[in-house]
Scaffold this motif. Structure first.
Motif, PDB file in Angstrom:
ATOM      1  N   GLY A 112       2.881 -25.060  82.335  1.00  0.00           N
ATOM      2  CA  GLY A 112       3.743 -23.890  82.275  1.00  0.00           C
ATOM      3  C   GLY A 112       3.036 -22.558  82.128  1.00  0.00           C
ATOM      4  N   VAL A 113       1.741 -22.494  82.457  1.00  0.00           N
ATOM      5  CA  VAL A 113       0.999 -21.234  82.329  1.00  0.00           C
ATOM      6  C   VAL A 113       0.262 -20.891  83.626  1.00  0.00           C
ATOM      7  CG1 VAL A 113       0.751 -21.374  79.822  1.00  0.00           C
ATOM      8  CG2 VAL A 113      -0.985 -22.436  81.290  1.00  0.00           C
ATOM      9  N   GLN A 114       0.798 -21.314  84.759  1.00  0.00           N
ATOM     10  CA  GLN A 114       0.086 -21.100  86.012  1.00  0.00           C
ATOM     11  C   GLN A 114      -0.067 -19.618  86.341  1.00  0.00           C
ATOM     12  OE1 GLN A 114       1.865 -22.156  89.844  1.00  0.00           O
ATOM     13  NE2 GLN A 114      -0.009 -23.221  90.410  1.00  0.00           N
ATOM     14  N   ASP A 115       1.013 -18.851  86.196  1.00  0.00           N
ATOM     15  CA  ASP A 115       0.935 -17.436  86.516  1.00  0.00           C
ATOM     16  C   ASP A 115      -0.051 -16.718  85.591  1.00  0.00           C
ATOM     17  OD1 ASP A 115       2.470 -15.212  88.183  1.00  0.00           O
ATOM     18  OD2 ASP A 115       2.161 -14.427  86.170  1.00  0.00           O
ATOM     19  N   THR A 116      -0.060 -17.095  84.324  1.00  0.00           N
ATOM     20  CA  THR A 116      -0.979 -16.488  83.368  1.00  0.00           C
ATOM     21  C   THR A 116      -2.425 -16.773  83.737  1.00  0.00           C
ATOM     22  OG1 THR A 116       0.671 -16.758  81.622  1.00  0.00           O
ATOM     23  CG2 THR A 116      -1.587 -16.320  80.925  1.00  0.00           C
TER      24      THR A 116
END
Length: 235
Positions: A112-116
């Motif tokens: 859940g942190v791909q964009d980050t």
């Protein structure tokens, strides 16, 4: 609505395109219903883990221009990027292979942190001079983005997500993608390049309208109530 974006870490236009897309998404009325995912694209799959020489030297050799011309291209790109919230420093950039970075992006998608992580990798390479092909550097950047450092290190020591990266690249070939960034909206609309926010917003609005057409309802099953049409009224 699904938006899939193919890009590479060492692509400055991909970083610019990311921020322009985010500006467009912020204006999109249905932004809370948009699912964004990043997909792998290697501009130079044969690149070594770390490329010798600086980026201007590599650019000059690749395009057959002088060192001065390459520096000028970098200055122009830096000025363009500044208006989109980036502080590029090509003189610091240390080119290298991005396959492992893409593998970590697949791990980040699951956590859940791909964009980050995508943002952190862009900043690391384009602004800070981080070694984008070095495993320990990637572990540190992944931890900055919220991934567990030990898990990231274990991924890089294995071949996990290698098939996912290659699957992304096969899909890019199937779509006919030859350059990045490339945006695919609902597997129906394709947008190539770092388009201005207004252009991206138009695509989002079009895709939404196409997926949610207006349905005419006539209460009671009649032919419709009286109304005014084309400047005339039934009175």
């Amino acid at each position: 609505m699904k938006v899939e974006i193919w890009s590479d870490i060492v692509c400055p236009w991909c970083a610019i395109g990311k921020h322009r897309f985010e500006k467009a998404l912020a204006q999109f009325a249905h932004r809370e219903e948009v699912e964004v995912s990043w997909h792998s694209f290697e501009l130079d799959p044969s690149a070594p883990r770390e490329r010798e020489g600086d980026l201007a030297e590599h650019l000059a050799g690749k395009y057959g221009v002088s060192r001065e011309q390459a520096d000028g291209m970098h200055r122009q790109m830096t000025e363009t990027a500044a208006s989109d919230g980036w502080d590029f420093h090509f003189e610091r950039a240390r080119g290298g292979n991005t396959f492992d970075a893409h593998r970590l992006l697949h791990l980040a998608a699951e956590r859940g942190v791909q964009d980050t992580l995508k943002e952190r990798l862009f900043r690391g390479y384009l602004e800070e001079g981080e070694r984008i092909g070095d495993p320990e550097t990637l572990v540190r950047l992944a931890a900055d983005a919220g991934l567990d450092a030990d898990e990231a290190r274990a991924v890089l020591a294995s071949d996990r997500y290698a098939d996912d990266v290659r699957a992304d690249e096969r899909q890019a070939q199937a779509y006919g993608i030859t350059g990045v960034p490339f945006f695919v909206v609902d597997r129906k609309y394709g947008v190539s390049g770092a388009q201005p926010p207004d252009a991206i917003l138009h695509v989002l609005d079009t895709a939404w309208a196409d997926a949610h057409p207006l349905q005419m309802l006539t209460p009671g099953g009649g032919d419709g109530a009286e109304g005014c049409v084309d400047g005339s009224c039934t009175i």
